[in-house]
Structure formats: structure tokens, C-alpha cells
Design a protein around this motif. Structure first.
Motif, PDB file in Angstrom:
ATOM      1  N   ALA A   2       0.837  -1.196   0.000  1.00  0.00           N
ATOM      2  CA  ALA A   2       0.000   0.000   0.000  1.00  0.00           C
ATOM      3  C   ALA A   2       0.877   1.254   0.000  1.00  0.00           C
ATOM      4  CB  ALA A   2      -0.913   0.001   1.217  1.00  0.00           C
ATOM      5  N   LEU A   3       0.386   2.280  -0.644  1.00  0.00           N
ATOM      6  CA  LEU A   3       1.071   3.559  -0.695  1.00  0.00           C
ATOM      7  C   LEU A   3       0.700   4.365   0.542  1.00  0.00           C
ATOM      8  CD1 LEU A   3       2.691   5.688  -2.300  1.00  0.00           C
ATOM      9  CD2 LEU A   3       0.570   6.297  -3.427  1.00  0.00           C
ATOM     10  N   THR A  71      -0.306   7.823   6.725  1.00  0.00           N
ATOM     11  CA  THR A  71      -1.659   7.820   6.174  1.00  0.00           C
ATOM     12  C   THR A  71      -1.676   7.078   4.842  1.00  0.00           C
ATOM     13  OG1 THR A  71      -1.950  10.020   7.142  1.00  0.00           O
ATOM     14  CG2 THR A  71      -3.562   9.340   5.512  1.00  0.00           C
ATOM     15  N   ASP A  72      -2.698   6.259   4.626  1.00  0.00           N
ATOM     16  CA  ASP A  72      -2.876   5.618   3.324  1.00  0.00           C
ATOM     17  C   ASP A  72      -3.100   6.702   2.280  1.00  0.00           C
ATOM     18  OD1 ASP A  72      -2.664   2.897   4.097  1.00  0.00           O
ATOM     19  OD2 ASP A  72      -4.741   2.910   4.800  1.00  0.00           O
ATOM     20  N   ALA A  73      -2.534   6.505   1.103  1.00  0.00           N
ATOM     21  CA  ALA A  73      -2.662   7.480   0.022  1.00  0.00           C
ATOM     22  C   ALA A  73      -2.840   6.730  -1.296  1.00  0.00           C
ATOM     23  CB  ALA A  73      -1.423   8.366  -0.034  1.00  0.00           C
ATOM     24  N   THR A  74      -3.309   7.454  -2.283  1.00  0.00           N
ATOM     25  CA  THR A  74      -3.450   6.892  -3.624  1.00  0.00           C
ATOM     26  C   THR A  74      -2.318   7.424  -4.496  1.00  0.00           C
ATOM     27  OG1 THR A  74      -4.796   8.724  -4.440  1.00  0.00           O
ATOM     28  CG2 THR A  74      -5.972   6.871  -3.377  1.00  0.00           C
ATOM     29  N   ALA A  75      -2.152   6.827  -5.663  1.00  0.00           N
ATOM     30  CA  ALA A  75      -1.157   7.322  -6.615  1.00  0.00           C
ATOM     31  C   ALA A  75      -1.496   8.757  -7.024  1.00  0.00           C
ATOM     32  CB  ALA A  75      -1.103   6.411  -7.840  1.00  0.00           C
ATOM     33  N   PRO A 120      -0.724   2.451   9.296  1.00  0.00           N
ATOM     34  CA  PRO A 120      -1.422   3.744   9.350  1.00  0.00           C
ATOM     35  C   PRO A 120      -1.682   4.155  10.801  1.00  0.00           C
ATOM     36  CG  PRO A 120      -2.379   2.369   7.661  1.00  0.00           C
ATOM     37  CD  PRO A 120      -1.406   1.502   8.428  1.00  0.00           C
ATOM     38  N   ASN A 121      -1.707   5.446  11.035  1.00  0.00           N
ATOM     39  CA  ASN A 121      -1.905   6.081  12.347  1.00  0.00           C
ATOM     40  C   ASN A 121      -0.662   6.069  13.226  1.00  0.00           C
ATOM     41  OD1 ASN A 121      -4.563   6.860  11.846  1.00  0.00           O
ATOM     42  ND2 ASN A 121      -5.303   4.828  12.433  1.00  0.00           N
ATOM     43  N   THR A 122       0.479   5.591  12.689  1.00  0.00           N
ATOM     44  CA  THR A 122       1.732   5.693  13.427  1.00  0.00           C
ATOM     45  C   THR A 122       2.199   7.139  13.358  1.00  0.00           C
ATOM     46  OG1 THR A 122       2.345   3.413  12.899  1.00  0.00           O
ATOM     47  CG2 THR A 122       4.127   4.895  13.554  1.00  0.00           C
ATOM     48  N   HIS A 143       3.894   4.565  18.299  1.00  0.00           N
ATOM     49  CA  HIS A 143       2.801   3.680  17.891  1.00  0.00           C
ATOM     50  C   HIS A 143       1.666   3.845  18.882  1.00  0.00           C
ATOM     51  CE1 HIS A 143       5.394   1.714  14.971  1.00  0.00           C
ATOM     52  NE2 HIS A 143       6.330   1.843  15.883  1.00  0.00           N
ATOM     53  N   ARG A 144       0.522   4.262  18.369  1.00  0.00           N
ATOM     54  CA  ARG A 144      -0.617   4.510  19.234  1.00  0.00           C
ATOM     55  C   ARG A 144      -1.776   3.670  18.755  1.00  0.00           C
ATOM     56  NH1 ARG A 144      -0.855  10.499  21.225  1.00  0.00           N
ATOM     57  NH2 ARG A 144      -2.538   9.479  22.317  1.00  0.00           N
ATOM     58  N   LYS A 145      -2.555   3.242  19.683  1.00  0.00           N
ATOM     59  CA  LYS A 145      -3.764   2.524  19.329  1.00  0.00           C
ATOM     60  C   LYS A 145      -4.716   3.503  18.662  1.00  0.00           C
ATOM     61  CE  LYS A 145      -3.413  -0.629  23.201  1.00  0.00           C
ATOM     62  NZ  LYS A 145      -4.020  -1.083  24.438  1.00  0.00           N
ATOM     63  N   ALA A 146      -5.429   3.036  17.649  1.00  0.00           N
ATOM     64  CA  ALA A 146      -6.342   3.927  16.925  1.00  0.00           C
ATOM     65  C   ALA A 146      -7.334   4.587  17.869  1.00  0.00           C
ATOM     66  CB  ALA A 146      -7.084   3.154  15.839  1.00  0.00           C
ATOM     67  N   SER A 147      -7.779   3.859  18.891  1.00  0.00           N
ATOM     68  CA  SER A 147      -8.758   4.422  19.823  1.00  0.00           C
ATOM     69  C   SER A 147      -8.149   5.557  20.639  1.00  0.00           C
ATOM     70  CB  SER A 147      -9.301   3.337  20.751  1.00  0.00           C
ATOM     71  OG  SER A 147      -8.252   2.816  21.542  1.00  0.00           O
ATOM     72  N   ARG A 148      -6.824   5.565  20.811  1.00  0.00           N
ATOM     73  CA  ARG A 148      -6.184   6.628  21.588  1.00  0.00           C
ATOM     74  C   ARG A 148      -6.066   7.913  20.783  1.00  0.00           C
ATOM     75  NH1 ARG A 148      -1.562   5.290  25.292  1.00  0.00           N
ATOM     76  NH2 ARG A 148      -2.333   7.226  26.131  1.00  0.00           N
ATOM     77  N   LEU A 149      -6.257   7.823  19.465  1.00  0.00           N
ATOM     78  CA  LEU A 149      -6.247   9.027  18.638  1.00  0.00           C
ATOM     79  C   LEU A 149      -7.588   9.750  18.707  1.00  0.00           C
ATOM     80  CD1 LEU A 149      -4.345   7.803  15.478  1.00  0.00           C
ATOM     81  CD2 LEU A 149      -3.489   9.265  17.290  1.00  0.00           C
ATOM     82  N   GLU A 150      -8.592   9.057  19.208  1.00  0.00           N
ATOM     83  CA  GLU A 150      -9.913   9.661  19.361  1.00  0.00           C
ATOM     84  C   GLU A 150      -9.910  10.544  20.601  1.00  0.00           C
ATOM     85  OE1 GLU A 150     -12.342   9.172  17.138  1.00  0.00           O
ATOM     86  OE2 GLU A 150     -10.960   7.912  16.021  1.00  0.00           O
TER      87      GLU A 150
END
Length: 180
Positions: A2-3, A71-75, A120-122, A143-150
Motif C-alpha cells: 500500500a502507498l 496515512t494511506d494514500a493513492t497514486a 497507518p496512524n503511526t 505507535h498509538r492505538k487507533a482508539s487513543r487518537l480519538e
């Protein structure tokens, strides 16, 4: 594979105080070290020194961010980031032409992309130092848990449906003495 690309993130308002121009959250980002090429790094002070020591450059605002998030990105996202950075290199940095700027932008985006070999989310931070041979960059990941970014919440309401459960009704106005 993945990009992934780095985006600026603001976990608190500190970037708006420590940098002369803070990046807006969500901008594609590069390290921005090229802005310090040729500078007398030992003479940097204040907000400029902070940008040198710990800043990532948001490519839209040309502002600084202490952290970026993988973050995931597209071409198409990547191509747009290269184009936008190339435009900025011409307008803000005096690149001689768009082709020269695009080649430099491609290198910067490729390096930024190489930092994103994480899930993602690192979160990624940078620490730059001035050494005899020039500039040194060290990157760290958080490295954070996704829920901790909320955003944190003190209470969570959960609705539970039970069959044949007694229904309880409370009249809050009556309890407050406003209804008789």
C-alpha cells in the motif's frame, strides 16, 4: 504494498506557539530540511531554531508540524503532492523552472514516503542536529492505538436492548420541581 504518505497532525495547540507558521492539520508533509541548506545552523534562534530541530513541512501552507501521521494514500494523492510541492519550490524557494522543481519535489516526496513503512496512524517525529559535516536527522515513531487518537471521553453511553425488560420512565421536570 500500500502507498502511504505522512500528513501533518496537531494533537494540541503547541505548534501554533512554537513555530512562526504552523502547518494546518491534514496537509501532506515532507521533512523540510532543504529549507535549511546553506544556513548557518549554529546561529538559528527562537522559532526558526525550533523548526530546524523538530519540524516537518506541510506542503500547502509551508508551515511546520512537530508530528506527522502515516496515512494511506493513492497514486493520485502522491502525484498531487509532488505537483503542489514543485509549485511551492518555484514560488517560495526560487526554483528556476517547474521541471527542476518537480525533480526536487519528487525526491522529497519519495524520502517522505520512505519514512512511512509503518502501519497507518503511526506518529513520526524528527530531531535534527547540526554537526561538523552538516545536518543530521533522526526519526522516531510513536505507535498509538487507533482508539487513543480519538478524543478522550469521561462517559460512554451504551444502549442495551432486552426483551421483556421493565420500562422505567423518569419525569425530569417533575423531579426538578417544574411540573406538578
Amino acid at each position: 504494498m500500500a502507498l502511504k504518505l505522512p500528513r501533518t497532525i496537531r494533537l494540541d495547540p503547541s505548534d501554533t506557539f512554537v513555530y512562526s507558521r504552523a502547518a494546518e492539520p491534514g496537509e501532506w508533509a515532507v521533512t523540510g530540511a532543504f529549507l535549511f541548506h546553506g544556513a548557518d545552523l549554529d546561529k538559528l534562534s527562537g522559532k526558526e531554531r525550533q523548526a530546524f530541530r523538530a519540524g516537518f513541512l506541510g506542503i500547502d501552507s509551508f508551515g511546520w508540524s512537530t508530528l506527522v501521521v502515516v496515512t494511506d494514500a493513492t497514486a493520485q494523492d502522491r502525484a498531487a503532492a509532488v505537483d503542489r510541492l514543485a509549485e511551492q519550490l518555484v514560488v517560495r524557494c526560487g526554483a528556476p523552472d517547474i521541471e527542476t522543481a518537480r525533480a526536487a519535489a519528487e525526491e522529497e516526496i519519495a524520502f517522505a514516503q520512505s519514512l512511512c513503512d509503518h502501519s497507518p496512524n503511526t506518529l513520526i517525529g524528527v530531531h535534527r542536529t547540526s554537526e561538523h559535516a552538516g545536518m543530521r536527522e533522526a526519526f522516531r515513531t510513536l505507535h498509538r492505538k487507533a482508539s487513543r487518537l480519538e478524543p478522550a471521553t469521561a462517559f460512554r453511553f451504551v444502549e442495551i436492548e432486552e426483551e421483556d425488560a421493565p420500562t422505567e420512565k423518569v419525569d425530569l421536570l417533575a423531579l426538578a420541581g417544574r411540573r406538578k
